[in-house]
Design a protein around this motif. Structure first.
Motif, mmCIF file in Angstrom:
data_model
loop_
_atom_site.group_PDB
_atom_site.id
_atom_site.type_symbol
_atom_site.label_atom_id
_atom_site.label_comp_id
_atom_site.label_asym_id
_atom_site.label_seq_id
_atom_site.Cartn_x
_atom_site.Cartn_y
_atom_site.Cartn_z
ATOM 1 N N PHE A 88 34.799 40.310 61.992
ATOM 2 C CA PHE A 88 35.558 40.796 60.839
ATOM 3 C C PHE A 88 36.364 39.669 60.207
ATOM 4 C CE2 PHE A 88 35.126 45.091 62.834
ATOM 5 C CZ PHE A 88 34.557 45.727 61.753
ATOM 6 N N ALA A 89 36.785 38.716 61.040
ATOM 7 C CA ALA A 89 37.564 37.581 60.532
ATOM 8 C C ALA A 89 36.754 36.729 59.568
ATOM 9 C CB ALA A 89 38.073 36.726 61.694
ATOM 10 N N VAL A 90 35.429 36.709 59.710
ATOM 11 C CA VAL A 90 34.582 35.968 58.775
ATOM 12 C C VAL A 90 34.775 36.511 57.363
ATOM 13 C CG1 VAL A 90 32.205 35.413 58.145
ATOM 14 C CG2 VAL A 90 32.888 35.399 60.545
ATOM 15 N N GLY A 91 34.733 37.845 57.221
ATOM 16 C CA GLY A 91 34.950 38.451 55.914
ATOM 17 C C GLY A 91 36.385 38.341 55.450
ATOM 18 N N ALA A 92 37.329 38.533 56.378
ATOM 19 C CA ALA A 92 38.742 38.487 56.007
ATOM 20 C C ALA A 92 39.135 37.095 55.516
ATOM 21 C CB ALA A 92 39.618 38.885 57.206
ATOM 22 N N THR A 93 38.599 36.055 56.137
ATOM 23 C CA THR A 93 38.913 34.689 55.707
ATOM 24 C C THR A 93 38.403 34.433 54.293
ATOM 25 O OG1 THR A 93 38.781 33.921 57.997
ATOM 26 C CG2 THR A 93 38.663 32.253 56.280
ATOM 27 N N PHE A 94 37.237 34.960 53.982
ATOM 28 C CA PHE A 94 36.687 34.802 52.633
ATOM 29 C C PHE A 94 37.611 35.443 51.600
ATOM 30 C CE2 PHE A 94 34.093 35.944 49.005
ATOM 31 C CZ PHE A 94 33.319 34.815 48.802
ATOM 32 N N THR A 95 38.076 36.656 51.876
ATOM 33 C CA THR A 95 38.967 37.314 50.917
ATOM 34 C C THR A 95 40.309 36.601 50.822
ATOM 35 O OG1 THR A 95 39.775 38.886 52.604
ATOM 36 C CG2 THR A 95 37.878 39.567 51.278
ATOM 37 N N LEU A 96 40.791 36.056 51.934
ATOM 38 C CA LEU A 96 42.052 35.318 51.892
ATOM 39 C C LEU A 96 41.932 34.089 50.998
ATOM 40 C CD1 LEU A 96 43.252 35.406 55.622
ATOM 41 C CD2 LEU A 96 44.095 36.757 53.706
ATOM 42 N N LEU A 97 40.818 33.373 51.107
ATOM 43 C CA LEU A 97 40.609 32.214 50.246
ATOM 44 C C LEU A 97 40.515 32.629 48.782
ATOM 45 C CD1 LEU A 97 38.035 30.172 52.381
ATOM 46 C CD2 LEU A 97 40.407 29.549 51.887
ATOM 47 N N ALA A 98 39.865 33.760 48.520
ATOM 48 C CA ALA A 98 39.765 34.243 47.140
ATOM 49 C C ALA A 98 41.148 34.566 46.580
ATOM 50 C CB ALA A 98 38.861 35.474 47.079
ATOM 51 N N TRP A 99 41.992 35.211 47.369
ATOM 52 C CA TRP A 99 43.360 35.531 46.927
ATOM 53 C C TRP A 99 44.176 34.255 46.744
ATOM 54 C CZ3 TRP A 99 41.245 40.180 47.751
ATOM 55 C CH2 TRP A 99 41.877 41.299 47.240
ATOM 56 N N ALA A 100 44.006 33.306 47.665
ATOM 57 C CA ALA A 100 44.771 32.059 47.585
ATOM 58 C C ALA A 100 44.478 31.315 46.289
ATOM 59 C CB ALA A 100 44.457 31.178 48.796
ATOM 60 N N PHE A 101 43.206 31.183 45.949
ATOM 61 C CA PHE A 101 42.855 30.479 44.716
ATOM 62 C C PHE A 101 43.256 31.286 43.487
ATOM 63 C CE2 PHE A 101 40.064 27.874 47.405
ATOM 64 C CZ PHE A 101 40.293 26.619 46.850
ATOM 65 N N ALA A 102 43.186 32.619 43.560
ATOM 66 C CA ALA A 102 43.608 33.447 42.419
ATOM 67 C C ALA A 102 45.088 33.238 42.124
ATOM 68 C CB ALA A 102 43.317 34.915 42.703
ATOM 69 N N HIS A 103 45.915 33.184 43.171
ATOM 70 C CA HIS A 103 47.341 32.908 42.961
ATOM 71 C C HIS A 103 47.548 31.488 42.446
ATOM 72 C CE1 HIS A 103 49.292 36.552 44.343
ATOM 73 N NE2 HIS A 103 48.509 36.592 45.398
ATOM 74 N N LEU A 104 46.722 30.561 42.902
ATOM 75 C CA LEU A 104 46.798 29.194 42.393
ATOM 76 C C LEU A 104 46.474 29.162 40.901
ATOM 77 C CD1 LEU A 104 47.195 26.170 42.959
ATOM 78 C CD2 LEU A 104 44.766 26.068 43.593
ATOM 79 N N TYR A 105 45.526 29.984 40.475
ATOM 80 C CA TYR A 105 45.181 30.049 39.054
ATOM 81 C C TYR A 105 46.316 30.660 38.229
ATOM 82 C CZ TYR A 105 40.405 29.112 40.660
ATOM 83 O OH TYR A 105 39.292 28.543 41.236
ATOM 84 N N VAL A 106 46.998 31.656 38.810
ATOM 85 C CA VAL A 106 48.156 32.230 38.119
ATOM 86 C C VAL A 106 49.214 31.158 37.908
ATOM 87 C CG1 VAL A 106 50.055 33.895 38.288
ATOM 88 C CG2 VAL A 106 47.748 34.569 38.982
ATOM 89 N N LEU A 107 49.496 30.388 38.960
ATOM 90 C CA LEU A 107 50.467 29.301 38.860
ATOM 91 C C LEU A 107 50.017 28.268 37.822
ATOM 92 C CD1 LEU A 107 52.972 27.762 39.904
ATOM 93 C CD2 LEU A 107 51.504 26.802 41.698
ATOM 94 N N THR A 108 48.729 27.992 37.799
ATOM 95 C CA THR A 108 48.187 26.991 36.873
ATOM 96 C C THR A 108 48.413 27.379 35.423
ATOM 97 O OG1 THR A 108 46.482 26.355 38.470
ATOM 98 C CG2 THR A 108 46.093 25.760 36.179
#
Length: 235
Positions: free
Chosen positions: A128-148
């Motif tokens: 399950f961590a394989v999928g959870a890590t993917f979503t965490l990275l997606a959220w991390a970059f999305a917040h980075l885009y908001v900051l950008t």
């Protein structure tokens, strides 16, 4: 008498499989966001709940003094600035909040990767961590885009309302399509910093599949072959 026992069982399952609980929460958020529109209260409440689940997941998979302090150092400011965003539309709160949330999600993703690589016995929660890590990275970059787009207005454009700041759902969609290399997003980075971050996410997505996912699949196949080999020897 059976009803009260369900909650303790659910909590125990969440404690034993925090990655599964985290993945379910992240995917549920994807389904809930369209119903919230751009409601500041609704999206903020979902974000706060997501941060809580994220903190619990990180502490469940890796609990050392160092990780606890890092989680507090990133998680508490994230919560504070998210609450500030609920109370005010000021761009400064959005910038600080997205910055800390992006850092927290990146830290959580790397914590789950370390958790998966810690041993050679693949558990159900690690799958399950394989999928959870993917979503965490997606959220991390999305917040980075908001900051950008707060720091560099006009960083992203789209087919609709091209001159306006992109919504959270649009940037999350961009992040998922970039990380998965599907390239389906109509949201496009147009300024240099935005393009740089999108390129980094493209590399991260390819590296994640090539290294982490293939490594986990290889261990799973090896374990299956070992079991069949032992069964053949017994026969």
């Amino acid at each position: 008498m059976a009803e009260p026992a369900r909650l303790p069982r659910l909590l125990e399952r969440a404690r034993r499989q925090p990655s599964a609980f985290l993945l379910a929460t992240q995917l549920l958020g994807v389904l809930i966001y369209p119903y919230l529109g751009e409601s500041r209260t609704g999206t903020g409440a979902v974000a706060l709940f997501g941060l809580l689940v994220l903190a619990l997941a990180v502490w469940s998979v890796e609990t050392t003094t160092w990780t606890v302090w890092v989680s507090i150092g990133l998680g508490v400011p994230s919560v504070i600035f998210t609450v500030c965003q609920l109370l005010s539309d000021a761009a400064v709160w959005q910038a600080w909040g997205s910055g800390f949330e992006s850092a927290f999600y990146f830290y959580a993703a790397f914590s789950l990767i370390a958790y998966m690589l810690a041993d050679r016995d693949i558990t159900r929660d690690e799958l399950f961590a394989v999928g959870a890590t993917f979503t965490l990275l997606a959220w991390a970059f999305a917040h980075l885009y908001v900051l950008t787009q707060v720091i560099w207005p006009g960083s992203f454009t789209a087919a609709l309302n091209a001159g306006e700041p992109r919504t959270w759902m649009e940037l999350l969609f961009l992040s998922f399509t970039t990380l998965s290399s599907t390239g389906l997003s109509d949201v496009v980075p147009v300024l240099p910093h935005a393009r740089s971050f999108v390129m980094i996410e493209q590399v991260a997505g390819i590296a994640y599949v090539a290294m982490i996912v293939s490594w986990m699949v290889g261990l799973t196949v090896a374990r299956s072959r070992a079991r069949h080999g032992s069964a053949d020897e017994l026969n």
